[in-house]
Design a protein around this motif. Sequence first.
Motif, PDB file in Angstrom:
ATOM      1  N   TYR A  17       0.870  -1.166   0.000  1.00 49.44           N
ATOM      2  CA  TYR A  17       0.000   0.000   0.000  1.00 49.44           C
ATOM      3  C   TYR A  17       0.906   1.214   0.000  1.00 49.44           C
ATOM      4  CZ  TYR A  17      -3.525   3.414   1.104  1.00 49.44           C
ATOM      5  OH  TYR A  17      -4.347   4.508   1.054  1.00 49.44           O
ATOM      6  N   CYS A  18       0.817   2.052  -1.019  1.00 49.45           N
ATOM      7  CA  CYS A  18       1.644   3.251  -1.133  1.00 49.45           C
ATOM      8  C   CYS A  18       0.985   4.391  -0.361  1.00 49.45           C
ATOM      9  CB  CYS A  18       1.833   3.643  -2.591  1.00 49.45           C
ATOM     10  SG  CYS A  18       2.779   5.176  -2.774  1.00 49.45           S
ATOM     11  N   LEU A  19       1.693   4.887   0.650  1.00 51.81           N
ATOM     12  CA  LEU A  19       1.173   5.979   1.466  1.00 51.81           C
ATOM     13  C   LEU A  19       1.158   7.298   0.707  1.00 51.81           C
ATOM     14  CD1 LEU A  19       3.131   5.020   4.683  1.00 51.81           C
ATOM     15  CD2 LEU A  19       0.674   4.738   4.297  1.00 51.81           C
ATOM     16  N   GLU A  20       2.101   7.479  -0.185  1.00 47.67           N
ATOM     17  CA  GLU A  20       2.185   8.728  -0.946  1.00 47.67           C
ATOM     18  C   GLU A  20       1.047   8.857  -1.953  1.00 47.67           C
ATOM     19  OE1 GLU A  20       5.202  11.048  -3.993  1.00 47.67           O
ATOM     20  OE2 GLU A  20       6.020   9.514  -2.656  1.00 47.67           O
ATOM     21  N   HIS A  21       0.751   7.776  -2.654  1.00 47.83           N
ATOM     22  CA  HIS A  21      -0.270   7.809  -3.698  1.00 47.83           C
ATOM     23  C   HIS A  21      -1.631   7.285  -3.245  1.00 47.83           C
ATOM     24  CE1 HIS A  21       3.608   7.536  -5.974  1.00 47.83           C
ATOM     25  NE2 HIS A  21       3.082   8.656  -6.432  1.00 47.83           N
ATOM     26  N   GLY A  22      -1.676   6.628  -2.061  1.00 47.64           N
ATOM     27  CA  GLY A  22      -2.932   6.107  -1.553  1.00 47.64           C
ATOM     28  C   GLY A  22      -3.508   4.993  -2.399  1.00 47.64           C
ATOM     29  N   LYS A  23      -2.610   4.132  -2.933  1.00 46.23           N
ATOM     30  CA  LYS A  23      -3.100   3.064  -3.785  1.00 46.23           C
ATOM     31  C   LYS A  23      -2.307   1.786  -3.545  1.00 46.23           C
ATOM     32  CE  LYS A  23      -0.170   3.884  -7.754  1.00 46.23           C
ATOM     33  NZ  LYS A  23      -0.094   3.938  -9.180  1.00 46.23           N
ATOM     34  N   VAL A  24      -2.861   0.675  -4.008  1.00 44.03           N
ATOM     35  CA  VAL A  24      -2.234  -0.637  -3.904  1.00 44.03           C
ATOM     36  C   VAL A  24      -1.318  -0.826  -5.108  1.00 44.03           C
ATOM     37  CG1 VAL A  24      -2.687  -3.111  -3.928  1.00 44.03           C
ATOM     38  CG2 VAL A  24      -4.167  -1.588  -2.633  1.00 44.03           C
ATOM     39  N   GLY A  32      10.533   2.144  -0.375  1.00 51.93           N
ATOM     40  CA  GLY A  32      10.071   1.491   0.839  1.00 51.93           C
ATOM     41  C   GLY A  32       9.595   2.452   1.904  1.00 51.93           C
ATOM     42  N   LYS A  33      10.155   3.655   1.962  1.00 49.79           N
ATOM     43  CA  LYS A  33       9.741   4.623   2.986  1.00 49.79           C
ATOM     44  C   LYS A  33       8.313   5.105   2.781  1.00 49.79           C
ATOM     45  CE  LYS A  33      11.319   8.736   0.579  1.00 49.79           C
ATOM     46  NZ  LYS A  33      12.075   9.965   0.654  1.00 49.79           N
ATOM     47  N   ASN A  34       7.754   4.886   1.592  1.00 51.34           N
ATOM     48  CA  ASN A  34       6.410   5.367   1.278  1.00 51.34           C
ATOM     49  C   ASN A  34       5.369   4.269   1.208  1.00 51.34           C
ATOM     50  OD1 ASN A  34       7.405   7.956   1.011  1.00 51.34           O
ATOM     51  ND2 ASN A  34       7.737   7.764  -1.177  1.00 51.34           N
ATOM     52  N   ARG A  35       5.721   3.059   1.655  1.00 57.04           N
ATOM     53  CA  ARG A  35       4.744   1.991   1.493  1.00 57.04           C
ATOM     54  C   ARG A  35       4.667   1.081   2.713  1.00 57.04           C
ATOM     55  NH1 ARG A  35       8.609  -0.871  -2.800  1.00 57.04           N
ATOM     56  NH2 ARG A  35       9.723  -2.120  -1.280  1.00 57.04           N
ATOM     57  N   MET A  36       3.544   0.397   2.815  1.00 57.26           N
ATOM     58  CA  MET A  36       3.316  -0.583   3.872  1.00 57.26           C
ATOM     59  C   MET A  36       3.238  -1.944   3.190  1.00 57.26           C
ATOM     60  SD  MET A  36       0.455   1.531   5.998  1.00 57.26           S
ATOM     61  CE  MET A  36       0.280   0.344   7.306  1.00 57.26           C
TER      62      MET A  36
END
Length: 75
Positions: A17-24, A32-36
Amino acid sequence: MALFKKRTAGRPGEWFYCLEHGKVEEGPDCPGKNRMGPYGSREEAQHAMQTAADRNLEWETDPRWHDKAGRGEDE
């Protein structure tokens, strides 16, 4: 100019899940710093924010970890 492009970690078949773009995303699209993740499926990755919220709530309400005053309270 860099000779080699830095690749992000991850493999195709892993879901994030990309925190920056709000998408899977599948595989290593964003740093890696922008995703879960990684998650085992697209569906798990879609619920990443809810899973994190549920885990945070569980941790915050776990009596084994409450050794200080609650939020907003003075010790």
